[in-house]
Design a protein around this motif. Structure first.
Motif, PDB file in Angstrom:
ATOM      1  N   ALA A  97       0.839  -1.192   0.000  1.00 41.59           N
ATOM      2  CA  ALA A  97       0.000   0.000   0.000  1.00 41.59           C
ATOM      3  C   ALA A  97       0.880   1.250   0.000  1.00 41.59           C
ATOM      4  CB  ALA A  97      -0.925   0.001   1.219  1.00 41.59           C
ATOM      5  N   ARG A  98       0.462   2.244  -0.744  1.00 42.57           N
ATOM      6  CA  ARG A  98       1.234   3.495  -0.849  1.00 42.57           C
ATOM      7  C   ARG A  98       0.858   4.454   0.259  1.00 42.57           C
ATOM      8  NH1 ARG A  98       0.693   7.621  -5.923  1.00 42.57           N
ATOM      9  NH2 ARG A  98      -1.052   8.379  -4.655  1.00 42.57           N
ATOM     10  N   GLY A  99       1.867   5.079   0.841  1.00 41.93           N
ATOM     11  CA  GLY A  99       1.603   6.125   1.815  1.00 41.93           C
ATOM     12  C   GLY A  99       1.182   7.406   1.119  1.00 41.93           C
ATOM     13  N   VAL A 100       0.225   8.100   1.725  1.00 44.92           N
ATOM     14  CA  VAL A 100      -0.262   9.358   1.159  1.00 44.92           C
ATOM     15  C   VAL A 100       0.817  10.426   1.253  1.00 44.92           C
ATOM     16  CG1 VAL A 100      -1.924  11.222   1.467  1.00 44.92           C
ATOM     17  CG2 VAL A 100      -2.664   8.851   1.715  1.00 44.92           C
ATOM     18  N   GLY A 101       0.994  11.168   0.173  1.00 43.66           N
ATOM     19  CA  GLY A 101       1.899  12.317   0.216  1.00 43.66           C
ATOM     20  C   GLY A 101       3.290  11.996  -0.288  1.00 43.66           C
ATOM     21  N   ARG A 102       3.769  12.805  -1.211  1.00 45.57           N
ATOM     22  CA  ARG A 102       5.108  12.621  -1.752  1.00 45.57           C
ATOM     23  C   ARG A 102       6.162  12.821  -0.670  1.00 45.57           C
ATOM     24  NH1 ARG A 102       5.893  13.289  -7.285  1.00 45.57           N
ATOM     25  NH2 ARG A 102       7.840  14.392  -6.892  1.00 45.57           N
ATOM     26  N   TRP A 106       5.952   9.628   7.763  1.00 47.99           N
ATOM     27  CA  TRP A 106       5.082   9.635   8.939  1.00 47.99           C
ATOM     28  C   TRP A 106       3.793  10.404   8.672  1.00 47.99           C
ATOM     29  CZ3 TRP A 106       6.585   6.008  11.920  1.00 47.99           C
ATOM     30  CH2 TRP A 106       7.950   5.714  12.054  1.00 47.99           C
ATOM     31  N   LEU A 107       2.819  10.159   9.504  1.00 44.21           N
ATOM     32  CA  LEU A 107       1.540  10.863   9.463  1.00 44.21           C
ATOM     33  C   LEU A 107       0.870  10.742   8.099  1.00 44.21           C
ATOM     34  CD1 LEU A 107       2.492  14.053  11.535  1.00 44.21           C
ATOM     35  CD2 LEU A 107       1.472  11.908  12.340  1.00 44.21           C
ATOM     36  N   SER A 108       0.898   9.541   7.563  1.00 45.21           N
ATOM     37  CA  SER A 108       0.243   9.317   6.279  1.00 45.21           C
ATOM     38  C   SER A 108      -0.567   8.033   6.301  1.00 45.21           C
ATOM     39  CB  SER A 108       1.260   9.283   5.137  1.00 45.21           C
ATOM     40  OG  SER A 108       2.133   8.186   5.268  1.00 45.21           O
ATOM     41  N   ALA A 109      -1.791   8.124   5.780  1.00 40.50           N
ATOM     42  CA  ALA A 109      -2.631   6.946   5.601  1.00 40.50           C
ATOM     43  C   ALA A 109      -2.209   6.259   4.297  1.00 40.50           C
ATOM     44  CB  ALA A 109      -4.102   7.356   5.566  1.00 40.50           C
ATOM     45  N   PHE A 110      -2.978   5.247   3.878  1.00 40.52           N
ATOM     46  CA  PHE A 110      -2.612   4.459   2.703  1.00 40.52           C
ATOM     47  C   PHE A 110      -3.662   4.671   1.609  1.00 40.52           C
ATOM     48  CE2 PHE A 110       0.116   3.166   5.769  1.00 40.52           C
ATOM     49  CZ  PHE A 110      -0.076   1.956   6.425  1.00 40.52           C
ATOM     50  N   ASP A 111      -3.263   5.294   0.494  1.00 41.63           N
ATOM     51  CA  ASP A 111      -4.267   5.656  -0.495  1.00 41.63           C
ATOM     52  C   ASP A 111      -4.391   4.694  -1.676  1.00 41.63           C
ATOM     53  OD1 ASP A 111      -2.530   8.337  -2.311  1.00 41.63           O
ATOM     54  OD2 ASP A 111      -1.842   6.382  -1.614  1.00 41.63           O
ATOM     55  N   ILE A 112      -3.377   3.934  -1.978  1.00 42.87           N
ATOM     56  CA  ILE A 112      -3.412   2.977  -3.090  1.00 42.87           C
ATOM     57  C   ILE A 112      -2.990   1.606  -2.561  1.00 42.87           C
ATOM     58  CG2 ILE A 112      -2.540   2.385  -5.384  1.00 42.87           C
ATOM     59  CD1 ILE A 112      -4.146   4.966  -5.345  1.00 42.87           C
TER      60      ILE A 112
END
Lengths: 123, 106
Positions: A97-102, A106-112
């Motif tokens: 799963a990809r972390g949100v945000g380039r 940290w502090l990122s959910a999983f968008d893909i």
């Protein structure tokens, strides 16, 4: 289209090893942290590991620390999970799963999410 | 480690019902909370991040609220496509999922 595709799952005996792959397409793979998440049959989601966008940082769940190793090859847009000393309780569908945000770790959910690959640990 | 507890574990509802799922964190996570929907045999889908920020393409009948240790996912009018399992996830410190809430047809 943004895609993650896992491969490498299968049936393996306890104590043996397996390597999973997660191939990315449709986005700049080298700009994103990518995670492994697993789901045992009929159970909930468990975060397993993460590697930062440039490979400089990696973190693991306690349940796999010392047995699993995450790595990536940005030239191939691929994330790997080397699983050693496999146990019955490692039986699960493994998702990347990809972390949100380039760049962000940290502090990122999983968008893909990928579609998952099944790992069965059985004698 | 931060523990996430969802309630209820199973929710029986009818099309058109308003439903709410609660997620509690074992310590404050500010608003670093996401909600996912998962259907059988499929990968989870991100619905809401930052506790209340709806992802692009997610129907407006879904909403999230809360902060610190108490969070809620609300579906204002349940549709046939919404019968699924929902997970909360904290991403304040590492990443932890709740145990899931299955929304089934009453």
């Amino acid at each position: 289209q943004v895609h993650l595709v896992e491969s490498g799952g299968g049936v393996v005996q306890p104590g043996r090893s397996l390597r999973l792959s997660c191939a990315a397409s449709g986005f700049t793979f080298s700009s994103y942290s990518v995670h492994w998440v697993r789901q045992a049959p009929g159970k909930g989601l468990e975060w397993v590991a993460v590697m930062s966008h440039d490979g400089s940082n990696k973190y693991y769940a306690d349940s796999v620390k010392g047995r699993f190793t995450v790595s990536r090859d940005n030239s191939k847009s691929t994330l790997y999970l080397q699983m050693n000393s496999l146990r019955d309780e490692d039986t699960a569908v493994y998702y990347c799963a990809r972390g949100v945000g380039r760049i962000q770790l940290w502090l990122s959910a999983f968008d893909i999410w990928g579609q998952g690959t099944m790992v069965t640990v059985s004698p | 480690d931060i523990q996430m507890t969802q309630s209820p574990s199973t929710l029986s509802a009818s099309v058109g019902d308003r439903v709410a799922i609660t997620c509690r964190a074992s310590q404050s996570i500010s608003t670093w909370l996401a909600w996912y929907q998962q259907k059988p045999g499929k990968a989870p889908k991100l619905l809401i991040s930052k506790a209340s920020s709806l992802e692009s393409g997610v129907p407006s009948r879904f909403s999230g609220s809360g902060s610190a240790t108490e969070f809620t996912l609300t579906i204002s009018s349940l549709q046939p496509d919404d019968f699924a399992t929902y997970y909360c996830q904290q991403y304040d410190t590492y990443w932890t999922f709740g145990q899931g809430t299955k929304v089934e047809i009453k």
